[in-house]
Design an enzyme around this catalytic site. Sequence first.
Site, short mmCIF file in Angstrom:
data_model
loop_
_atom_site.label_atom_id
_atom_site.label_comp_id
_atom_site.label_asym_id
_atom_site.label_seq_id
_atom_site.Cartn_x
_atom_site.Cartn_y
_atom_site.Cartn_z
N LYS A 40 0.83 -1.21 0.00
CA LYS A 40 0.00 0.00 0.00
C LYS A 40 0.86 1.27 0.00
O LYS A 40 2.08 1.18 0.04
CB LYS A 40 -0.96 -0.02 1.19
CG LYS A 40 -1.77 -1.32 1.31
CD LYS A 40 -2.80 -1.50 0.20
CE LYS A 40 -3.28 -2.91 0.01
NZ LYS A 40 -4.17 -3.43 1.03
C1 PLP Z 1 -5.02 -4.57 1.59
C2 PLP Z 1 -6.49 -4.61 1.62
C3 PLP Z 1 -7.21 -5.01 2.75
C4 PLP Z 1 -6.58 -5.64 3.96
O1 PLP Z 1 -5.50 -5.00 4.46
P1 PLP Z 1 -4.39 -5.80 5.29
O2 PLP Z 1 -3.61 -4.69 5.89
O3 PLP Z 1 -3.61 -6.61 4.30
O4 PLP Z 1 -5.07 -6.63 6.29
C5 PLP Z 1 -8.58 -4.89 2.74
N1 PLP Z 1 -9.24 -4.44 1.67
C6 PLP Z 1 -8.59 -4.08 0.54
C7 PLP Z 1 -9.37 -3.56 -0.61
C8 PLP Z 1 -7.20 -4.17 0.48
O5 PLP Z 1 -6.57 -3.85 -0.65
#
Ligand code: PLP
Length: 388
Positions: A191
């Site tokens: 991210k």
């Molecule tokens: C990355 C992501 C999550 C979950 O995040 P984590 O930090 O990996 O638990 C949830 N929803 C979306 C759309 C994501 O891209």
Amino acid sequence: MASKKEPIERESLPYAKHWIRPEDIEAVDEVLRSDWLTTGPKVAEFERAVAAFVKARHGVAVSSGTAALHAAMYAADIGPGDEVIVPAITFVATANAVVYQGGTPVFGDVEPDTLLLDPHDVAERITPKTRAIVPVDFAGQPVNYDAFSDLAEDHDLLLLGDSCHALGAEYQGRRIGTLADLTVFSFHPAKHVTTGEGGMVVGDDASMAERMRAFRNHGITQGPRDRMESGTWYYELADLGYNLRITDFQCALGLSQLKRLPQLLDRRQDLAQHYDEALGRLEGVFPLTRKEDRRHANHLYVVRFDAGKSKRQQAFDVLAQKGVSANVHYIPVHLQPFYRTRFGTERGLCPRAEAAYEQILTLPLFPGMSHSDVDYVVQALGEVVASS
Ligand SMILES: *Cc1c(COP(=O)(O)O)cnc(C)c1O
């Protein structure tokens, strides 16, 4: 940014990669030498910094984006018998969080050109049991927040934004973070900003924030730091929660990374534009549509092959041979065995998501890439599709 004409052979190009700088390492190092490893001053500081950045009143930091979704479902009081509408094209965590709380996820179809949850389709899936809608700002592009706010208001529903792709994105000049009742971000290394693992819920409602603070700490209404500061051993378990805490050194990393977010968003935008231009010379492969009234955060660069599945597979294989890891975001969640078995969701439930799934491929996009990396990927795609 360097833009070489001759693509060079690369060892490997992942679809996403974190961007750690020496100042990030120093920030973590400093906390490791301090008195607080887990919940301490950096957690609160990171919460304030993210909340201030998105102009929300409150931020509650937790151990992952998934934990943040879980806490948001708890704050929204989702439970057995409640339906929550989620998009068919998203990461499984969006729907899983509903199930954690005993609720029923209802899958909504997407707009074919953006893969964003379609408000018209959602309107048709609202029932007397519907309690909330969870749109996803897919790939970093904000959903149609006006349409979803109207739906939420008309049907007395909560709007919970899964904005894990969209930190820093804007809808009609307003930053993602206050356009829904609660908004969730992830700090996974793929991210925009990372804490290793981590997540946050932001919003303006003080009592929901309070509930989530207890929820991340077993349901206990006073944290160890509060107890130490108020000099008491007494604590109360008001409701059942979990240990969803994030550590202080993770939040130090997040604070350090957050400072570079504007720069990071610019780099991603520049690379995405370069992809758009280079792909414009190829036939049969198209980027997703960008809406004029939104600032895209460019988390993922997703293309569609109009010839479908076979071309997509060929492109994936050719890229893999050349050391480029493409990916597919996402397999429609309602087609996953768990959902088919537990909720009886089958093919045909969201036809546009199912059709799009056959055609999509995510190309590498991360701040450490150069224009020549983009050219290398596009040139490899040129071996699979015709150029004009
Ligand atoms: C990355 C992501 C999550 C979950 O995040 P984590 O930090 O990996 O638990 C949830 N929803 C979306 C759309 C994501 O891209």
